[in-house]
Design a protein around this motif. Structure first.
Motif, mmCIF file in Angstrom:
data_model
loop_
_atom_site.group_PDB
_atom_site.id
_atom_site.type_symbol
_atom_site.label_atom_id
_atom_site.label_comp_id
_atom_site.label_asym_id
_atom_site.label_seq_id
_atom_site.Cartn_x
_atom_site.Cartn_y
_atom_site.Cartn_z
ATOM 1 N N THR A 33 39.052 7.815 -37.198
ATOM 2 C CA THR A 33 38.035 8.057 -38.220
ATOM 3 C C THR A 33 37.020 9.089 -37.736
ATOM 4 N N LEU A 273 36.435 1.338 -37.642
ATOM 5 C CA LEU A 273 37.148 2.589 -37.864
ATOM 6 C C LEU A 273 36.563 3.752 -37.091
ATOM 7 N N SER A 444 42.867 -1.140 -36.656
ATOM 8 C CA SER A 444 42.963 -1.300 -38.110
ATOM 9 C C SER A 444 43.413 -2.705 -38.494
ATOM 10 N N ILE A 458 33.309 -0.935 -47.798
ATOM 11 C CA ILE A 458 33.092 -0.155 -46.586
ATOM 12 C C ILE A 458 31.740 0.542 -46.658
ATOM 13 N N MET A 460 30.119 3.461 -45.926
ATOM 14 C CA MET A 460 30.699 4.748 -45.567
ATOM 15 C C MET A 460 29.741 5.697 -44.859
ATOM 16 N N LEU A 463 29.952 5.967 -41.050
ATOM 17 C CA LEU A 463 31.217 6.571 -40.641
ATOM 18 C C LEU A 463 31.199 8.076 -40.907
ATOM 19 N N MET A 533 37.173 10.538 -46.969
ATOM 20 C CA MET A 533 37.087 9.531 -45.915
ATOM 21 C C MET A 533 37.104 8.128 -46.499
ATOM 22 N N HIS A 534 36.397 7.934 -47.611
ATOM 23 C CA HIS A 534 36.374 6.625 -48.245
ATOM 24 C C HIS A 534 37.784 6.212 -48.665
ATOM 25 N N ASN A 537 40.063 5.448 -45.621
ATOM 26 C CA ASN A 537 39.771 4.179 -44.961
ATOM 27 C C ASN A 537 40.180 2.990 -45.815
ATOM 28 N N LYS A 540 43.636 2.427 -44.918
ATOM 29 C CA LYS A 540 43.710 1.719 -43.633
ATOM 30 C C LYS A 540 43.535 0.221 -43.836
#
Length: 590
Positions: A33, A273, A444, A458, A460, A463, A533-534, A537, A540
């Motif tokens: 990540t 992550l 993960s 999440i 975010m 991250l 990215m959101h 993930n 994941k």
């Protein structure tokens, strides 16, 4: 003779199915990540817009949803689990999500429920019912544990008591006993003789004191129960009768608010992550909830949190070995002098598959071995001990912290374990295939799909900040692979610029190279790509149950490969919303 729900051949077939699925999809789980932007992860692995992924994930339960529309539909030849066979990029999110669901433990149909296990254990002997309680009133665990720990202890203790009754034994060995909640409850509620073994002397001392208070607590319950029968109702709670057990009296506020097992702070909820390069492996190997480690994300980990370093006995100084030996002997002497009333004995020892239990426990008889959220390699070591030692009649093991497992065939892991004694793979079936997951994938596996699916989404921004910081370190600092860790600076930062300034100071880098405007420009450049990215993930998180499932199937397969076991099963003991690491590996010898 108890009948197992699945044969060895069936479990091996399920393992092969999950292995095939992960051989196609594991690249997503193994992507950093932190390196999401520096390695351009989205364009490497994805051929669909992030908004489409998020929309499909959000409506994955709607089987009648509209098919995805792809710009390259006419050029597409074929897919495997949603990945294009030619480009190895994801082109069909719905196909991936459906395959992930099918290759999780519930989808594979290989698990028993807790009620089914109890029925099997009791049904094989009609004369045996529920385990007989050792006290007149059932302990109400909610009054001295948080709700998560209470749920785990009550659910697991009844199973352990049934295993002990089925095997005709009175002793239990609790490996990685931590603060002793399960051990104390087993001894107080069911009258079992429990030896709690933990590598942290702080934990064993605390467990001993906590058990003393819980015994007083249980006496208060019995007193209240008798008063209720005499007067029609009880007028005093155990806390009112026994002020000595109020939360926090011994400086241990987590008696009510959380004991470190499976509870994580808000700052840790974003961090599974995040940056593996920021972690000190020597520290992380034995502690899984370090606030300076940007790795524990979401309320996903069910972990044990030792308060002192866990070190193998071979690495201890002679003085420390002598001190631990003396403490254990003194504790045994105290227990003998106390007579039969002592039902729980905390012991300090680092446990491996080679540990000689009779050297730790002079009074050892046939016993049930248990582990509630045993961390990393301790869970497979528990199963190896069970298979190797004739005095162990049954096992009930709930593992956690998959990121701390050692992998025999991971080329990136180095020589971290001896051949044949690594944490994964455990079964000969997977060892013959030299299979490995990779550390990022095991990280993960610690994520909690059920919690995310129920709105615990999440976080975010932290991250995102860390990934953009990595771009800055790449562009302006040759030492962006520094051994130093960024740590938890996000919770203190007022803005992205403030975050970067704090991080550079933590890394001892020259922050004068960049103006505030330069830093903000990086944020503004990558902010439109935050959705990538959101979405990535979320994929994941979707794959997490499949990776965890393979690890647990490997452990079940290992037990089924043994010749002298009459029953083996994977059992869902806990509600995954309360306790994400909810599966137990259970085995009984013939």
């Amino acid at each position: 003779m108890l009948s197992a729900s699945n044969s060895l051949t069936e479990i091996q077939r399920r393992i092969d199915e999950v292995q095939r699925f992960l051989s196609v999809t594991l690249s997503i789980a193994n992507a950093h990540t932190v390196e999401f932007y520096t390695h351009d992860a989205w364009n490497r692995f994805m051929d669909v817009p992030p908004q489409q992924v998020l929309s499909t994930v959000g409506s994955c339960n709607d089987q009648q949803g509209e098919p995805e529309h792809r710009a390259n539909e006419s050029e597409r030849t074929g897919t495997t689990f949603g990945f294009c066979d030619d480009t190895n990029r994801l082109v069909d999110t719905r196909e991936l999500l459906q395959a992930a669901k099918a290759h999780s433990l519930p989808g594979l149909g290989v698990c028993m429920s807790r009620d089914e296990l109890l029925q099997v254990l009791r049904g094989s002997r009609p004369e045996s019912g529920a385990p007989v309680a050792a006290i007149d009133a059932e302990l109400v665990t909610d009054e001295f544990m948080n709700s998560k720990k209470s749920h785990e202890v009550k659910s697991m203790s009844e199973v352990v008591a049934c295993l002990a009754q089925r095997c005709g034994v009175k002793q239990v060995i609790d490996v990685g006993s931590g603060k002793g909640y399960l051990s104390s409850f087993l001894s107080l509620q069911y009258g079992l003789r429990v030896y709690g073994i933990d590598s942290s002397s702080t934990n064993t001392h605390g467990a001993q004191e906590r058990n003393r208070k819980l015994k007083m607590f249980s006496r208060a319950y019995q007193k209240r129960n008798k008063a209720a029968m005499a007067q029609g109702e009880a007028t005093l709670s155990p806390q009112e009768e026994l002020v000595d057990v109020k939360p926090g009296l011994d400086g241990d506020d987590d008696v009510v608010y959380g004991d470190g097992v499976g509870t994580v702070s808000q700052q840790e909820q974003e961090e599974v992550l995040i940056d593996l390069s920021d972690v000190n492996p020597a520290v992380e190997r034995y502690s899984e909830s370090n606030p300076d480690t940007e790795e524990l994300f979401l309320s996903a980990l069910s972990v044990i949190q030792p308060t002192s370093p866990t070190v193998p006995s071979s690495q201890l100084s002679a003085e420390e070995r002598e001190r631990r030996k003396r403490e254990n002997l003194e504790r045994k002497a105290q227990n003998r002098s106390a007579g039969a009333s002592v039902m729980f004995s905390p012991l300090t020892s680092y446990v491996t598959a080679e540990t000689e239990l009779r050297e730790l426990i002079n009074e050892l008889e046939d016993a049930v071995m248990v582990g509630l959220h045993t961390c990393g390699d301790l869970a497979p070591s528990t199963l190896r001990m069970f298979a190797a030692k004739p005095e162990l009649a049954a096992v009930c093991s709930v593992g956690c912290c998959y990121h701390l497992l050692s992998e025999e065939f991971d080329p990136a892991a180095g020589q971290e374990c001896s051949r044949g004694m690594c944490g994964f793979p455990l079964s000969q079936h997977l060892r013959d295939r030299s299979w490995f997951c990779g550390r990022n994938a095991r990280m993960s596996a610690c994520l909690a799909l059920e919690r995310v699916s129920h709105g615990q989404g999440i976080q975010m921004e932290s991250l995102f900040y860390r990934a953009v910081l990595h771009v800055i370190l790449r562009d302006h600092y040759s030492s962006f692979k520094s051994e130093k860790r960024v740590g938890n600076v996000y919770s203190k930062a007022k803005s992205f610029v403030d975050y970067v300034r704090r991080a550079l100071r933590r890394l001892e880098l020259d922050e004068s190279k960049l103006s505030d405007g330069d830093v903000q420009d990086y944020h503004d450049t990558y902010r439109p790509r935050m959705g990538e990215m959101h979405a990535f993930n979320m994929l994941k998180v979707t794959l997490a149950p499949c990776i965890e499932g393979l690890i647990l199937l490997d452990r079940l397969c290992y037990l089924k490969e043994q010749e002298d076991l009459s029953f083996t099963a994977l059992v869902q003991l806990f509600d995954p919303l309360l306790s994400p690491r909810c599966y137990a590996v259970v085995g009984l010898k013939s």
